[in-house]
Write a protein that holds these residues in place. Structure first.
Motif, PDB file in Angstrom:
ATOM      1  N   VAL A  92       0.868  -1.170   0.000  1.00  0.00           N
ATOM      2  CA  VAL A  92       0.000   0.000   0.000  1.00  0.00           C
ATOM      3  C   VAL A  92       0.909   1.225   0.000  1.00  0.00           C
ATOM      4  N   TYR A  93       0.688   2.105  -0.937  1.00  0.00           N
ATOM      5  CA  TYR A  93       1.508   3.302  -1.081  1.00  0.00           C
ATOM      6  C   TYR A  93       0.750   4.509  -0.507  1.00  0.00           C
ATOM      7  N   TYR A  94       1.453   5.264   0.330  1.00  0.00           N
ATOM      8  CA  TYR A  94       0.861   6.419   1.003  1.00  0.00           C
ATOM      9  C   TYR A  94       1.569   7.699   0.584  1.00  0.00           C
ATOM     10  N   CYS A  95       0.784   8.705   0.290  1.00  0.00           N
ATOM     11  CA  CYS A  95       1.316  10.034   0.016  1.00  0.00           C
ATOM     12  C   CYS A  95       1.515  10.761   1.344  1.00  0.00           C
ATOM     13  N   ASN A  96       2.586  11.534   1.419  1.00  0.00           N
ATOM     14  CA  ASN A  96       2.891  12.317   2.610  1.00  0.00           C
ATOM     15  C   ASN A  96       3.235  13.737   2.196  1.00  0.00           C
ATOM     16  N   ALA A  97       2.788  14.703   2.992  1.00  0.00           N
ATOM     17  CA  ALA A  97       3.109  16.102   2.706  1.00  0.00           C
ATOM     18  C   ALA A  97       3.377  16.850   4.006  1.00  0.00           C
ATOM     19  N   HIS A  98       4.428  17.656   3.999  1.00  0.00           N
ATOM     20  CA  HIS A  98       4.731  18.539   5.127  1.00  0.00           C
ATOM     21  C   HIS A  98       4.179  19.918   4.759  1.00  0.00           C
ATOM     22  N   VAL A  99       3.056  20.238   5.385  1.00  0.00           N
ATOM     23  CA  VAL A  99       2.271  21.403   5.004  1.00  0.00           C
ATOM     24  C   VAL A  99       2.356  22.496   6.066  1.00  0.00           C
ATOM     25  N   VAL A 100       2.648  23.712   5.620  1.00  0.00           N
ATOM     26  CA  VAL A 100       2.487  24.875   6.493  1.00  0.00           C
ATOM     27  C   VAL A 100       1.070  25.386   6.252  1.00  0.00           C
ATOM     28  N   THR A 101       0.236  25.321   7.292  1.00  0.00           N
ATOM     29  CA  THR A 101      -1.144  25.745   7.130  1.00  0.00           C
ATOM     30  C   THR A 101      -1.242  27.276   7.186  1.00  0.00           C
ATOM     31  N   THR A 102      -2.304  27.776   6.585  1.00  0.00           N
ATOM     32  CA  THR A 102      -2.507  29.222   6.584  1.00  0.00           C
ATOM     33  C   THR A 102      -2.835  29.724   7.985  1.00  0.00           C
ATOM     34  N   THR A 103      -3.798  29.034   8.592  1.00  0.00           N
ATOM     35  CA  THR A 103      -4.143  29.356   9.980  1.00  0.00           C
ATOM     36  C   THR A 103      -4.350  28.062  10.749  1.00  0.00           C
ATOM     37  N   PRO A 104      -3.621  27.855  11.811  1.00  0.00           N
ATOM     38  CA  PRO A 104      -2.491  28.649  12.282  1.00  0.00           C
ATOM     39  C   PRO A 104      -1.284  28.488  11.354  1.00  0.00           C
ATOM     40  N   ARG A 105      -0.321  29.339  11.413  1.00  0.00           N
ATOM     41  CA  ARG A 105       0.865  29.256  10.559  1.00  0.00           C
ATOM     42  C   ARG A 105       1.851  28.298  11.207  1.00  0.00           C
ATOM     43  N   ARG A 106       1.598  27.017  10.966  1.00  0.00           N
ATOM     44  CA  ARG A 106       2.423  25.961  11.539  1.00  0.00           C
ATOM     45  C   ARG A 106       2.573  24.847  10.531  1.00  0.00           C
ATOM     46  N   GLU A 107       3.625  24.037  10.719  1.00  0.00           N
ATOM     47  CA  GLU A 107       3.867  22.913   9.814  1.00  0.00           C
ATOM     48  C   GLU A 107       3.339  21.629  10.434  1.00  0.00           C
ATOM     49  N   TYR A 108       2.622  20.864   9.640  1.00  0.00           N
ATOM     50  CA  TYR A 108       2.090  19.572  10.050  1.00  0.00           C
ATOM     51  C   TYR A 108       2.408  18.547   8.959  1.00  0.00           C
ATOM     52  N   ALA A 109       2.477  17.312   9.364  1.00  0.00           N
ATOM     53  CA  ALA A 109       2.627  16.211   8.405  1.00  0.00           C
ATOM     54  C   ALA A 109       1.269  15.569   8.175  1.00  0.00           C
TER      55      ALA A 109
END
Length: 121
Positions: A92-109
């Motif tokens: 099973v292949y999973y996509c991953n993204a390290h995203v800085v959200t607009t609000t709040p301005r933080r990075e999440y996986a």
């Protein structure tokens, strides 16, 4: 809220090709890196390939020369072109993204829901 939607998995014969696609949408300010991981039953999820916003790439040794990762930064999408597929690529292949959200301005996986790739004759 950020969503990752994957597509492109399926059944292919050894030596064949598949292309996986992942599109990110939602509360996105920027994405620093995107990648693909895979997992088989009883094993840990492992990195297959990753790409940064500056187009630096990283591949697992087992897929070097066969898989190519690419990214459309403007469209928040990542592709994984898989050639010369082997039965051991089945997972099973999973996509991953390290995203800085607009609000709040933080990075999440974030992770996609997974797509099955089966390589079998």
């Amino acid at each position: 809220q950020v969503q990752l939607v994957e597509s492109g998995g399926g059944l292919v014969q050894p030596g064949g090709s598949l292309r996986l696609s992942c599109a990110a949408s939602g509360n996105i300010f920027s994405i620093s890196a995107m990648g693909w991981y895979r997992q088989t039953p009883g094993k840990q999820r492992e990195l297959v390939a990753a790409i940064t916003s500056g187009a630096s790439t990283n591949y697992a040794d087992s897929v070097k020369g066969r898989f190519t990762i690419s990214r459309d930064v403007a469209k928040n999408t990542v592709l994984l072109q898989m050639n010369s597929l082997k039965p051991e690529d089945t997972a099973v292949y999973y996509c991953n993204a390290h995203v800085v959200t607009t609000t709040p301005r933080r990075e999440y996986a974030y992770w996609g829901q997974g797509t099955q790739v089966t390589v079998s004759s």
